[in-house]
Design an enzyme around this catalytic site. Structure first.
Site, mmCIF file in Angstrom:
data_model
loop_
_atom_site.group_PDB
_atom_site.id
_atom_site.type_symbol
_atom_site.label_atom_id
_atom_site.label_comp_id
_atom_site.label_asym_id
_atom_site.label_seq_id
_atom_site.Cartn_x
_atom_site.Cartn_y
_atom_site.Cartn_z
ATOM 1 N N GLY A 9 2.947 3.109 13.540
ATOM 2 C CA GLY A 9 3.644 1.863 13.880
ATOM 3 C C GLY A 9 3.002 1.174 15.071
ATOM 4 O O GLY A 9 2.817 -0.044 15.089
ATOM 5 N N GLY A 26 7.148 4.409 8.606
ATOM 6 C CA GLY A 26 6.289 5.569 8.779
ATOM 7 C C GLY A 26 6.418 6.100 10.196
ATOM 8 O O GLY A 26 7.444 5.900 10.865
ATOM 9 N N SER A 27 5.369 6.732 10.664
ATOM 10 C CA SER A 27 5.446 7.399 11.970
ATOM 11 C C SER A 27 5.286 6.398 13.122
ATOM 12 O O SER A 27 4.708 5.313 12.942
ATOM 13 C CB SER A 27 4.335 8.443 12.067
ATOM 14 O OG SER A 27 3.085 7.795 12.028
ATOM 15 N N LYS A 63 0.861 -1.190 0.000
ATOM 16 C CA LYS A 63 0.000 0.000 0.000
ATOM 17 C C LYS A 63 0.889 1.229 0.000
ATOM 18 O O LYS A 63 1.731 1.406 0.888
ATOM 19 C CB LYS A 63 -0.913 0.039 1.232
ATOM 20 C CG LYS A 63 -1.982 1.130 1.054
ATOM 21 C CD LYS A 63 -2.665 1.537 2.340
ATOM 22 C CE LYS A 63 -1.888 2.547 3.134
ATOM 23 N NZ LYS A 63 -1.710 3.853 2.472
ATOM 24 N N GLU A 108 9.847 14.823 16.792
ATOM 25 C CA GLU A 108 10.284 14.836 15.396
ATOM 26 C C GLU A 108 9.507 15.908 14.639
ATOM 27 O O GLU A 108 8.275 15.910 14.659
ATOM 28 C CB GLU A 108 10.016 13.466 14.771
ATOM 29 C CG GLU A 108 10.537 13.354 13.353
ATOM 30 C CD GLU A 108 10.196 12.010 12.714
ATOM 31 O OE1 GLU A 108 9.049 11.549 12.859
ATOM 32 O OE2 GLU A 108 11.075 11.443 12.055
ATOM 33 N N CYS A 158 13.707 10.561 7.939
ATOM 34 C CA CYS A 158 13.619 9.996 9.292
ATOM 35 C C CYS A 158 14.919 10.163 10.066
ATOM 36 O O CYS A 158 14.920 10.333 11.274
ATOM 37 C CB CYS A 158 13.272 8.519 9.205
ATOM 38 S SG CYS A 158 14.368 7.607 8.112
HETATM 39 P P1 NAD Z 1 2.468 7.777 8.506
HETATM 40 O O1 NAD Z 1 2.655 6.857 9.651
HETATM 41 O O2 NAD Z 1 1.473 8.857 8.619
HETATM 42 O O3 NAD Z 1 2.052 6.949 7.202
HETATM 43 C C1 NAD Z 1 2.844 5.886 6.701
HETATM 44 C C2 NAD Z 1 1.954 4.901 5.976
HETATM 45 O O4 NAD Z 1 1.071 4.307 6.923
HETATM 46 C C3 NAD Z 1 1.082 5.521 4.893
HETATM 47 O O5 NAD Z 1 1.024 4.648 3.793
HETATM 48 C C4 NAD Z 1 -0.279 5.620 5.580
HETATM 49 O O6 NAD Z 1 -1.361 5.595 4.682
HETATM 50 C C5 NAD Z 1 -0.251 4.369 6.434
HETATM 51 N N1 NAD Z 1 -1.191 4.377 7.560
HETATM 52 C C6 NAD Z 1 -1.676 5.447 8.247
HETATM 53 N N2 NAD Z 1 -2.530 5.047 9.211
HETATM 54 C C7 NAD Z 1 -2.583 3.689 9.146
HETATM 55 C C8 NAD Z 1 -3.280 2.687 9.880
HETATM 56 N N3 NAD Z 1 -4.122 2.997 10.865
HETATM 57 N N4 NAD Z 1 -3.073 1.393 9.546
HETATM 58 C C9 NAD Z 1 -2.234 1.049 8.551
HETATM 59 N N5 NAD Z 1 -1.559 1.967 7.807
HETATM 60 C C10 NAD Z 1 -1.720 3.261 8.104
HETATM 61 O O7 NAD Z 1 3.912 8.330 8.175
HETATM 62 P P2 NAD Z 1 4.316 9.351 7.012
HETATM 63 O O8 NAD Z 1 3.843 10.712 7.371
HETATM 64 O O9 NAD Z 1 3.905 8.788 5.703
HETATM 65 O O10 NAD Z 1 5.897 9.296 7.073
HETATM 66 C C11 NAD Z 1 6.646 10.085 7.930
HETATM 67 C C12 NAD Z 1 7.135 9.273 9.087
HETATM 68 O O11 NAD Z 1 7.854 8.142 8.609
HETATM 69 C C13 NAD Z 1 8.119 10.032 9.952
HETATM 70 O O12 NAD Z 1 7.860 9.767 11.309
HETATM 71 C C14 NAD Z 1 9.466 9.438 9.549
HETATM 72 O O13 NAD Z 1 10.463 9.563 10.509
HETATM 73 C C15 NAD Z 1 9.099 8.019 9.271
HETATM 74 N N6 NAD Z 1 10.083 7.388 8.398
HETATM 75 C C16 NAD Z 1 10.911 6.430 8.922
HETATM 76 C C17 NAD Z 1 11.895 5.849 8.133
HETATM 77 C C18 NAD Z 1 12.816 4.783 8.664
HETATM 78 O O14 NAD Z 1 13.425 4.080 7.862
HETATM 79 N N7 NAD Z 1 12.968 4.632 9.961
HETATM 80 C C19 NAD Z 1 12.034 6.252 6.814
HETATM 81 C C20 NAD Z 1 11.172 7.229 6.311
HETATM 82 C C21 NAD Z 1 10.193 7.787 7.116
#
Ligand code: NAD
Length: 488
Positions: free
Chosen positions: A239, A234-235, A181, A388, A291
């Site tokens: 997570g 992601g965030s 996704k 962050e 990140c």
């Molecule tokens: P986010 O958590 O908002 O979204 C990430 C993904 O999760 C998207 O595809 C979103 O649609 C999905 N999502 C949202 N709610 C969900 C749910 N309830 N169930 C399942 N999936 C869901 O994060 P973002 O804003 O897209 O990305 C930014 C964040 O990602 C920052 O915190 C950043 O630090 C982190 N990040 C981490 C790394 C790493 O390798 N550690 C790399 C890049 C980004």
């Protein structure tokens, strides 16, 4: 600032790729894509429903027996084709990312890195080996390593093509089938990859790619009883939701790559120009939406005035503007939500620290541009030091000695990437040992990395590791087979 927004890719895929076919969402639903450069709507993308997410998982489940029965080299043939197609599509991918999330086309590198990964994994399937043991008298025992079945991958918007390939390629070469996704903020390059998956001839159902919001299709994937592993970047907030969903459903394995508040530490013997150049790039690249960006810099008090002067000057070479123009190296933030969030952190930062660089958002500008912003002397417990920000905002503080700076650097719930600049090898290694971080850069900082080194976070920055030498393990179950050998 010239805002042109006239891409060469005039038409692009916006549908779901399920069971080898491009389809609209089952209820015809779509979501809008708004240009972060002009704040104007420019596309509508299919919003996967719960039924669509279930259909993608069902297709992946049906495709699993035949795909897992292939030899790794037979699977690898598709990888090599996909790698070549991604390289051919470099310009399109760069433009699609510029359009949807504002990444400047200059310096776009993900297509090369993704092709490298695919070519690596194309050859890596034969590493899925078990062990054997004669240590139990009367037995010859062994382990087998087998794919789990259907793997789910949920990716963010900041470096989508890399996450798409680095999660799906090891899962697929190990014999799993996948449902990925994409992020609702940057779905176009994943949809483009889907067109290349089709061209590469992957069997239907092996590699499904859907778009949509997390609380709808992402939620279905993380709760799904037929998904055995989910890899998420992601965030931290999401997570945690995914881990809860795994616990509530089938206890699927969860790999989490989450956020950071990465420190960079500059000792007096560091190569100052290099440290300035690299720490500045770390927090500015991709408009700070990284990140592992070094959002906290600790400079030894003896060199702080010089460091800060050079750091501020360094930001002068930033060319902010239309990400489609080759001269731009600083694009807008990905969307209105990110923009507003960063502005509110900047307002907060002004209350707790001294802002020495940065400006009010220009009133005439419709896009989501944020000037690189530097705060000095911010208390360690201030919000902008703890949370962050995910934008081009950096705190520079000073320190007197090693113990003090280690304590400050580690006083965070995050632990993704820490950097140390010093010519003293023993000090560098002492620091590398003491820093609570999944990655430590010595005389380098993020985004410097190495594909054959594990990447991941300590503490709340993640669970598990990804990378060429470790990712295959994430997608292979271990089965122990105990074999009694009868005496003659
Ligand atoms: P986010 O958590 O908002 O979204 C990430 C993904 O999760 C998207 O595809 C979103 O649609 C999905 N999502 C949202 N709610 C969900 C749910 N309830 N169930 C399942 N999936 C869901 O994060 P973002 O804003 O897209 O990305 C930014 C964040 O990602 C920052 O915190 C950043 O630090 C982190 N990040 C981490 C790394 C790493 O390798 N550690 C790399 C890049 C980004």
């Amino acid at each position: 600032m010239a805002i042109k927004q006239d891409p060469k890719v005039k038409s692009f895929e916006t549908r779901l790729f399920i069971n080898g076919k491009f389809v609209d969402s089952s209820d015809g639903g779509k979501f809008d894509l708004v240009s972060p450069t002009t704040n104007e709507k420019f596309a509508e993308v299919s919003e996967a429903t719960e039924d669509d997410a279930n259909a993608a998982v069902a297709a992946a489940k049906a495709a699993f027996p035949a795909w897992s029965a292939l030899s790794p080299s037979a699977r690898g043939v598709y990888f090599k084709k996909l790698a070549a197609l991604i390289l051919e599509s470099h310009n399109d991918l760069a433009e699609l990312e510029a359009l949807s999330m504002g990444r400047p086309v200059s310096g776009y590198f993900e297509s090369y890195a993704a092709a490298d990964s695919l070519n690596h994994y194309a050859e890596s399937g034969y590493q899925a080996l078990g062990t054997s043991s004669l240590n139990t008298p009367g037995f010859v025992n062994m382990t087998m390593r087998q794919p789990y079945g259907v793997v789910g991958a949920i990716i963010p918007w900041n470096v989508p093509v890399l996450f798409c390939i680095n999660k799906t390629a090891p899962a697929l070469i190990a014999g799993n089938t996948v449902v990925l996704k994409s992020s609702e903020k940057a779905p176009l390059t994943s949809a483009k990859i889907a067109t290349l998956v089709e061209k590469a001839g992957f069997p239907p159902g092996v590699f499904n790619i859907i778009s949509g919001h997390g609380h709808i299709s992402g939620n279905v994937l993380s709760h799904h009883m037929d998904i055995r592993v989910i890899s998420f970047t992601g965030s931290g907030r999401t997570g945690r939701l995914i881990q809860q969903a795994a616990a509530k459903s089938n206890l699927k394995n969860v790999i989490l790559e989450l956020g950071g508040k990465s420190p960079a530490i500059i000792f007096p013997d560091a190569n100052l120009e290099k440290a300035v150049q690299e720490t500045k790039h770390s927090i500015q690249w991709n408009s700070g939406q990284v990140c592992m960006a070094n959002s906290r810099i600790y400079v030894h008090e003896s060199i702080a005035p010089k460091f800060i002067e050079l750091f501020q000057k360094g930001f002068a070479d930033i060319k902010s503007g239309d990400p489609l123009l080759p001269e731009t190296n600083h694009g807008p933030q990905a969307d209105a939500i990110q923009y507003k969030q960063i502005q509110s952190y900047i307002e907060e930062g002004k209350k707790t620290g001294k802002m020495v660089l940065g400006s009010e958002p220009p009133q005439h500008q419709s896009g989501f541009f944020v000037q690189p912003t530097v705060f000095l002397d911010t208390p360690e417990d201030a919000k902008v030091m703890k949370e962050e920000i995910f934008g081009p905002v950096v705190n520079i503080n000073t320190f007197k000695d090693e113990d003090e700076v280690v304590a400050k650097a580690n006083d965070t719930e995050f632990g993704l990437y820490a950097a140390v600049y010093t010519k003293d090898l023993s000090r560098a290694l002492r620091m590398a040992k003491k820093l609570e971080s999944g990655n430590v850069g010595v005389n380098c900082t993020s985004p410097t990395g190495a594909p054959d080194m594990p990447f991941g976070g300590y503490k709340a920055s993640g669970v598990g590791r990804e990378g060429w030498t470790v990712s295959l393990d994430n997608y292979l179950e271990v089965k122990t087979v105990i074999i009694r050998v009868d005496e003659e």
